[in-house]
Design an enzyme around this catalytic site. Structure first.
Site, PDB file in Angstrom:
ATOM      1  N   TYR A 183     -11.180  -5.806  -6.015  1.00  0.00           N
ATOM      2  CA  TYR A 183     -10.542  -5.973  -7.324  1.00  0.00           C
ATOM      3  C   TYR A 183     -11.344  -6.908  -8.229  1.00  0.00           C
ATOM      4  O   TYR A 183     -10.794  -7.582  -9.075  1.00  0.00           O
ATOM      5  CB  TYR A 183      -9.125  -6.537  -7.151  1.00  0.00           C
ATOM      6  CG  TYR A 183      -8.238  -5.674  -6.285  1.00  0.00           C
ATOM      7  CD1 TYR A 183      -7.579  -4.578  -6.822  1.00  0.00           C
ATOM      8  CD2 TYR A 183      -8.067  -5.947  -4.938  1.00  0.00           C
ATOM      9  CE1 TYR A 183      -6.761  -3.776  -6.040  1.00  0.00           C
ATOM     10  CE2 TYR A 183      -7.255  -5.142  -4.149  1.00  0.00           C
ATOM     11  CZ  TYR A 183      -6.613  -4.069  -4.703  1.00  0.00           C
ATOM     12  OH  TYR A 183      -5.810  -3.286  -3.931  1.00  0.00           O
ATOM     13  N   ARG A 206      -0.889  -0.760  -6.969  1.00  0.00           N
ATOM     14  CA  ARG A 206      -1.325  -1.944  -6.212  1.00  0.00           C
ATOM     15  C   ARG A 206      -2.388  -2.718  -6.994  1.00  0.00           C
ATOM     16  O   ARG A 206      -2.370  -3.946  -7.045  1.00  0.00           O
ATOM     17  CB  ARG A 206      -1.849  -1.474  -4.851  1.00  0.00           C
ATOM     18  CG  ARG A 206      -2.354  -2.563  -3.920  1.00  0.00           C
ATOM     19  CD  ARG A 206      -2.622  -1.906  -2.568  1.00  0.00           C
ATOM     20  NE  ARG A 206      -3.494  -2.679  -1.696  1.00  0.00           N
ATOM     21  CZ  ARG A 206      -3.090  -3.636  -0.866  1.00  0.00           C
ATOM     22  NH1 ARG A 206      -1.805  -3.973  -0.842  1.00  0.00           N
ATOM     23  NH2 ARG A 206      -3.941  -4.266  -0.088  1.00  0.00           N
ATOM     24  N   ARG A 259       0.838  -1.194   0.000  1.00  0.00           N
ATOM     25  CA  ARG A 259       0.000   0.000   0.000  1.00  0.00           C
ATOM     26  C   ARG A 259       0.883   1.257   0.000  1.00  0.00           C
ATOM     27  O   ARG A 259       2.002   1.230   0.517  1.00  0.00           O
ATOM     28  CB  ARG A 259      -0.902   0.025   1.231  1.00  0.00           C
ATOM     29  CG  ARG A 259      -1.930  -1.101   1.296  1.00  0.00           C
ATOM     30  CD  ARG A 259      -2.783  -0.971   2.559  1.00  0.00           C
ATOM     31  NE  ARG A 259      -3.834  -1.982   2.609  1.00  0.00           N
ATOM     32  CZ  ARG A 259      -3.721  -3.170   3.206  1.00  0.00           C
ATOM     33  NH1 ARG A 259      -2.573  -3.491   3.816  1.00  0.00           N
ATOM     34  NH2 ARG A 259      -4.725  -4.022   3.209  1.00  0.00           N
ATOM     35  N   HIS A 313      -4.849  -8.569   2.637  1.00  0.00           N
ATOM     36  CA  HIS A 313      -6.281  -8.498   2.903  1.00  0.00           C
ATOM     37  C   HIS A 313      -6.658  -9.536   3.953  1.00  0.00           C
ATOM     38  O   HIS A 313      -6.088 -10.630   3.991  1.00  0.00           O
ATOM     39  CB  HIS A 313      -7.081  -8.765   1.623  1.00  0.00           C
ATOM     40  CG  HIS A 313      -7.102  -7.596   0.691  1.00  0.00           C
ATOM     41  ND1 HIS A 313      -7.341  -7.711  -0.662  1.00  0.00           N
ATOM     42  CD2 HIS A 313      -6.889  -6.272   0.908  1.00  0.00           C
ATOM     43  CE1 HIS A 313      -7.293  -6.520  -1.230  1.00  0.00           C
ATOM     44  NE2 HIS A 313      -7.011  -5.628  -0.291  1.00  0.00           N
ATOM     45  N   LYS A 367      -2.820  -1.462   8.330  1.00  0.00           N
ATOM     46  CA  LYS A 367      -4.272  -1.332   8.271  1.00  0.00           C
ATOM     47  C   LYS A 367      -4.967  -2.424   9.064  1.00  0.00           C
ATOM     48  O   LYS A 367      -5.934  -2.175   9.783  1.00  0.00           O
ATOM     49  CB  LYS A 367      -4.724  -1.367   6.803  1.00  0.00           C
ATOM     50  CG  LYS A 367      -6.202  -1.054   6.615  1.00  0.00           C
ATOM     51  CD  LYS A 367      -6.535  -0.930   5.140  1.00  0.00           C
ATOM     52  CE  LYS A 367      -8.001  -0.531   4.953  1.00  0.00           C
ATOM     53  NZ  LYS A 367      -8.345  -0.381   3.517  1.00  0.00           N
TER      54      LYS A 367
END
Length: 396
Positions: free
Chosen positions: A370, A337, A217, A360, A258
């Protein structure tokens, strides 16, 4: 608290009501003033008639002052929306990332202050906000309007907490739907090769190559440390350990990634290893040239003095490269990304593997974000990038 006087101020051609609001903590009388200019038809009337009419027009303003005083509101007569927003930018974003602060200030300077900032906060009405939002909806995406409206609402909420305004009219307004935002794009293989070639000799070349071929990221790349980079690996270990980076930090509140799943170690493609070695040599030379002005934070990607990059500087650097690559200058950093995911998917990497690589929490997130470029198949990350791009065969 309720006594007041009315008089005419010739310098302003206005009638003034001076309202006594009691005494402050030091024992000084607190007085506030409101004014009104009589319509032209009244200005030739006798003074007593003018005074009587002025009193009628001033009465609602005096009443509002007294009501605010009863509630403890300390509205400054000339405290404007722009003042409230500026106060929020200074005091309401403490602890937020530099990216968040930069974006908020850009939003305020471009969308709030020039268009609605001149209203005195106490005079701002819901209809003013509605009209402004409707105007934004004619040209901006819904997501952008939500962010802009949210910033105004939070700024007025802070003023409300400080008793500078009676109510938050922005919170009463619905956010209108705007235009469809531009969906995220991903580079085709041909475009990716062109970008890799264009990185040669560019200041942000190492950043772009690393981001494109590892999928980290933007906020992770800005906080990547040399201590988390292993450019040699352990080829003689059993099993062999490839060169890698450990993603442990991000340019976010608190400095953490994150999600917990985002803390990950990623094998590096050969192109990234070679480029980071060259980048470290250039950075060492830069450190020597700067001397004592260098601020050593162990960051891989830095400004000229060793401090952390800001998002806008990275964006400008990327667009120099994409323009040089012949694919325009409207690309976004996060689309590197997206391109990583797209290339992996086309290289027969499973959704589950891709989810692990990009950090993720679940493959569902990967498929949702995506979904326009995911194919359900099977293989892996750095191996796929080496297979696709080789050791520079397609970029030289």
């Amino acid at each position: 608290m309720s006594d007041f006087s009315i008089y005419f101020d010739a310098s302003k051609n206005a009638w003034i009501a001076a309202v006594s609001l009691g005494f402050d903590g030091a024992g000084h009388r607190v007085r506030r003033k409101v004014s009104v200019v009589l319509p032209r038809k009244w200005q030739d009337r006798p003074a007593d008639e003018q005074r009587e009419q002025a009193a009628k027009l001033l009465a609602p303003k005096v009443k509002k002052l007294l009501e605010e005083a009863e509630k403890g509101i300390k509205t400054q007569a000339n405290y404007r929306v722009s003042d409230a927003v500026e106060d929020f930018l200074i005091h309401g974003l403490k602890g937020r990332s530099i990216g968040t602060i930069t974006h908020a200030r850009s939003t305020a300077e471009n969308q709030i202050k020039p268009k609605i900032g001149n209203y005195r906060l106490k005079d701002l009405r819901a209809e003013h906000v509605d009209l402004w939002l409707d105007e934004l909806a004619e040209s901006l995406a819904t997501k952008t309007i939500v962010q802009i409206h949210g910033l105004l609402t939070r700024a007025i909420r802070m003023a409300e907490k400080r008793e500078l305004v009676g109510r938050n009219v922005s919170a009463l307004c619905e956010t209108p739907s705007g235009q469809e935002g531009r969906p995220s794009r991903s580079l085709t293989l041909e475009q990716a090769v062109a970008v890799l070639r264009a990185c040669e000799g560019e200041k942000f070349g190492a950043y772009v190559i690393t981001s494109l071929l590892t999928g980290i990221r933007p906020e992770e790349a800005r906080k990547l440390l040399w201590s988390a980079v292993d450019l040699n690996g352990r080829p003689n270990a059993e099993p062999p350990v490839p060169p890698s980076i450990s993603v442990l930090r991000a340019d976010r509140v608190g400095g953490d990634t994150k999600t917990k799943k985002s803390r990950r170690a990623l094998a590096l493609p050969a192109l990234v290893v070679d480029e980071l070695k060259r980048h470290r040599t250039r950075q060492n030379a830069q450190r020597l040239a700067v001397g004592e002005a260098w601020r050593d934070h162990d960051l891989v990607f830095t400004r000229e003095d060793g401090t952390m990059l800001d998002p806008m500087r990275v964006l400008r650097g990327l667009r120099v490269i994409t323009k040089k690559a012949g694919i325009g200058n409207r690309w976004k950093v996060r689309e590197l990304r997206h391109s990583f995911v797209s290339i992996l998917s086309d290289g027969d990497v499973s959704v589950e593997r891709i989810a692990d690589l990009v950090g993720h929490s679940t493959p569902t997130t990967t498929q949702t974000v995506y979904r326009h470029q995911i194919r359900p198949v099977i293989v892996h990350g750095a191996e796929t990038m080496d297979a696709v791009f080789g050791n520079g065969d397609q970029t030289g």
